[in-house]
Every structure is written in structure tokens, then in C-alpha cells.
Design a protein around this motif. Sequence first.
Motif, short mmCIF file in Angstrom:
data_model
loop_
_atom_site.label_atom_id
_atom_site.label_comp_id
_atom_site.label_asym_id
_atom_site.label_seq_id
_atom_site.Cartn_x
_atom_site.Cartn_y
_atom_site.Cartn_z
N THR A 83 0.60 -1.20 0.02
CA THR A 83 -0.16 -0.06 0.01
C THR A 83 1.07 1.15 0.04
O THR A 83 0.29 2.39 -0.44
N THR A 116 -3.77 -0.20 -3.01
CA THR A 116 -4.79 1.02 -2.79
C THR A 116 -5.21 1.07 -4.49
O THR A 116 -4.59 0.90 -5.40
N THR A 117 -6.33 1.84 -4.29
CA THR A 117 -6.88 2.19 -5.60
C THR A 117 -5.99 3.49 -6.40
O THR A 117 -5.68 4.32 -5.55
N GLN A 129 0.77 1.82 -8.37
CA GLN A 129 -0.39 0.86 -8.06
C GLN A 129 -1.09 0.21 -9.28
O GLN A 129 -1.08 -1.59 -8.73
N GLN A 130 -1.15 0.62 -10.37
CA GLN A 130 -1.48 -0.18 -11.40
C GLN A 130 -0.25 -1.45 -11.91
O GLN A 130 -1.05 -2.32 -12.29
N GLU A 133 -0.93 -4.60 -10.76
CA GLU A 133 -1.71 -5.51 -11.48
C GLU A 133 -1.21 -6.36 -12.36
O GLU A 133 -1.38 -7.90 -12.38
N ARG A 153 -7.31 -4.47 -3.48
CA ARG A 153 -7.04 -2.98 -3.70
C ARG A 153 -7.98 -2.51 -2.50
O ARG A 153 -9.36 -2.59 -2.51
N ALA A 155 -10.11 1.04 -1.11
CA ALA A 155 -10.33 2.36 -1.42
C ALA A 155 -9.80 3.17 -0.49
O ALA A 155 -9.52 2.84 0.73
N VAL A 182 -8.20 -9.26 -9.42
CA VAL A 182 -8.12 -7.95 -8.61
C VAL A 182 -9.33 -8.04 -8.16
O VAL A 182 -10.43 -7.73 -8.60
N GLU A 184 -11.46 -5.14 -5.65
CA GLU A 184 -11.37 -3.75 -5.13
C GLU A 184 -12.54 -3.80 -4.04
O GLU A 184 -13.67 -4.06 -4.18
N THR A 186 -14.45 -1.37 -1.18
CA THR A 186 -14.86 -0.16 -0.71
C THR A 186 -14.55 0.26 0.46
O THR A 186 -14.39 -0.40 1.51
N GLN A 428 -17.87 -6.19 -8.07
CA GLN A 428 -16.99 -6.98 -8.38
C GLN A 428 -17.17 -7.97 -9.41
O GLN A 428 -18.30 -8.58 -9.13
#
Length: 440
Positions: A83, A116-117, A129-130, A133, A153, A155, A182, A184, A186, A428
Motif C-alpha cells: 500500500t 490501494t486504488t 499501483q496499476q 496488477e 485494493r 479504496a 483483482v 477492489e 470499498t 466486483q
Amino acid sequence: MADRYLHFTGTAAGRFLTRRTGLPAPAALRRWSAETPALDGPLLHLTAGDSAWPGQLAPVLEATGLKVTDSAERPAGIVLDATGVITAAGLAAVHAALHPVVRSLAGNGRVVVLGTTPSPDDHHQAAAQQALEGFVRSLGKEIGRGSTAQLVRLAPGATPASAGSTLRFLLSPRSAYVSGQVVELTADAPGEDTDEAAPLSGRTALVTGAARGIGEAVASVLARDGAQVICLDVPRMRDELARTADRLGASALPLDITAPDAAERIAAAAPGGLDVLVHNAGITRDRRLVNMAADRWAAVIDVNLESVLRTTDALLESGAVNRGGRIVATASIAGIAGNAGQTNYAAGKAGIIGMVRSLAPRAASAHGVTVNAVAPGFIETRMTAAVPLFIREAGRRMNSLSQGGLPVDVAETVAWFARPGSGAVNGQVVRVCGQSLLGA
């Protein structure tokens, strides 16, 4: 249908042949059972750079039931907290953390990277962060021996506690056929699992297409987890439906999900409201588009997509899905990658993905309900058993785990979505495909 190749490669002769020829060498997957409910070994907790949650992650990892350590010769799982990686240079810490230990991961092991997002306001953080992936998807294809890799990830504003349900799933045998995904989470995550042995106790679940196959497996796992299950299928499947319901101590609802009054009859069958709604019913009417009659197109769209939209809307609007409820729809790898001869089926399943992504935030805000989808790949069912041999073998081997999945793999993923503690999991689409090479 038995996978004879998988069995053969587990023998001495099979191991010799695969090493010499480079043929796929699938490892037998360890799935959940009462005798083997957890991974066998310690959980290695690593950090790449500075953590966004110093000291907050350890209690969440300990709740998995695994022994958490910062050093282990043969870890069953590895969690890397990335993170704090916010620059391209910071990615070196990811390599430095995992490079020395990934070779020592036990067979059927788990790697979970926490990120993290990606920020819309900081392109350096977004790039870093991308990058995780691409890293995780590649690692999933390299790792072998039945092991998997995922990226989770959180948010902005989320805490590690909101990842508890997800980490317990991904770091367990329940996620045996889920890899390269992946997830994500909330920031708003109401609900928690109060009973790990029966997390769905006191909750009512309805599963469509429940007479056999994947639907039967979903109903079985939800019942195992404590839910009171209503099994729905078309009237012509009445006998098989009754047998499934009787075995599970569930109730049977013979009903065509495309009927105009389907939502009303579902609501009447659950007078206390639904806590879990699983849209699993589906059909195929395969033909290449040039040979596909309009009625074949319409039938698939009506069952696989239109009925899902219609009943979901009606049940939400009437309040028949309780606050804190979970809606889980069934998409497909075909809806992500496409499939020759299945333009109707792929369109319907891609439509499910569109529904989930659009409806999820609004359903959470207005009704307190999460909406997610599971996207199966090649799953060993009666339908795939009827596929010609060479096509069937290609379907089995064209994924990182080099084998087909089982209906229970889809069911375990649905059960994770359905948990009260999965409130942070919303919007998701998780592929249960062994990290298929198609669309992955």
C-alpha cells in the motif's frame, strides 16, 4: 467427468513425461473440506516500503487462523503489503520482498498483494499501483504447483478490517480455482461475520437454476454455511429440484424465472425477505451468428440477462431483498473474452457484468445491498462433459492451473460474496477460471 490427464501427471511416469516434454503438469488442487479447512503452514507477512496501515494489518491476518510470521522456510501463504508503493522506484521493494521467498512457497500456496486504488489525481501513484496488477497476473502464471496470486485494493478511507472476509477467502482452500484476480474493496463496509463456522446462519438465500450442476453446488455450500435455502428451477426439473432441496433441508420453488410474475412468487416464497439472491439460471443455444435464428437469440437473452434485470429490479423496489443483503449474478469468461458460436450467450453474460458495475453503487446507497458477479471458466459439468474431446482438453489446460474447475469452486466464491462480512466487496466480477488464458 474424470480428468484422466490430471490423474496421470500425478504418477511417477506422468511426472517424468511432463518434465521431459514440457507438457502441462497440473497439480491436484486442495479444496476446502471439514478435514482440511485451512492452509497447512504459516502465513508470511511482508511489507514493501512503508505501509499505509502500520500495525493495523496484523490482527486481520491473525483472524485467518494461520500462524502469522515475518520469516518462514515453507510458508503456506504470503501477504505483501504494498500500500505504500507510490512511485515507480518504489516497485523495487516489491521485487526485494518477494524474490527471495516465492520459490519456498508450499504447493497449493497463496500469494496476496495488498494495494490501494490508483489515484486520479496522482499519476505517479496510479502508475505504481496499476503496475501491481500486471505483476500479480504474471506471477499467477509463473507460480505453479497449484498456487495462486491475487491483488486486493482498498479504496481511500478503507481500513484493513474491511478486507477480513476477503483475506479469509483468498488465504484458504475455498479459493482453489481463483487466481490472477483483482478485488477492489470499498471504504464503506457494513456487516461482519460473527460465526465463522456458519456465517450465513439466520439468513435466507434463493438460488436459481438450483436443481443440478453449479446451482446445486451453490445451494449446497450456502446451506453448509448456515443459510435457509430456497432452490428454484424450471417446472420440468421438478423431481431433481425436490431431491436437491430435500437433501439440503431446503425448500423447492418450481418456477420459470422468465415468467412475468416471477419476482412476486419469489417474494411470496420468502415472506421474511431475502438476504442472498443468486442468479445462476442460464441456458445455451449455440450457433454461429449467420446460422442463428431469432428465437435462439431471444431465448438466451431472456433467460440469461433480461430475467435477471427484471427480477432484480422488482425485488429491490419492493423491499424483498433485506438491507445488508447480497445479490450475486453469474457471468462467464465468455462474456469477457467472447466465444465462437456463442454471440447470444456472450452478449448476455457481458450484459450481467454491465448490470453489476452500474447497479452496485446505487443498490448499496439506496438499499444497503451489494451486487457482484462470478464469472466461471471451464467448469466440469454435464455440459462440458458433452464437449468434443480435443476442445474439452484445450479448455482444461488453457489456464494457469492447467485443469478444469469444479462446481464447488464457483459455489465457494458465491458464498464469499454472500457473507455478512463481505460488505466491502461490491461491484466486483471475479473470474473462477484458474486464470484462463482467454480474457485474463
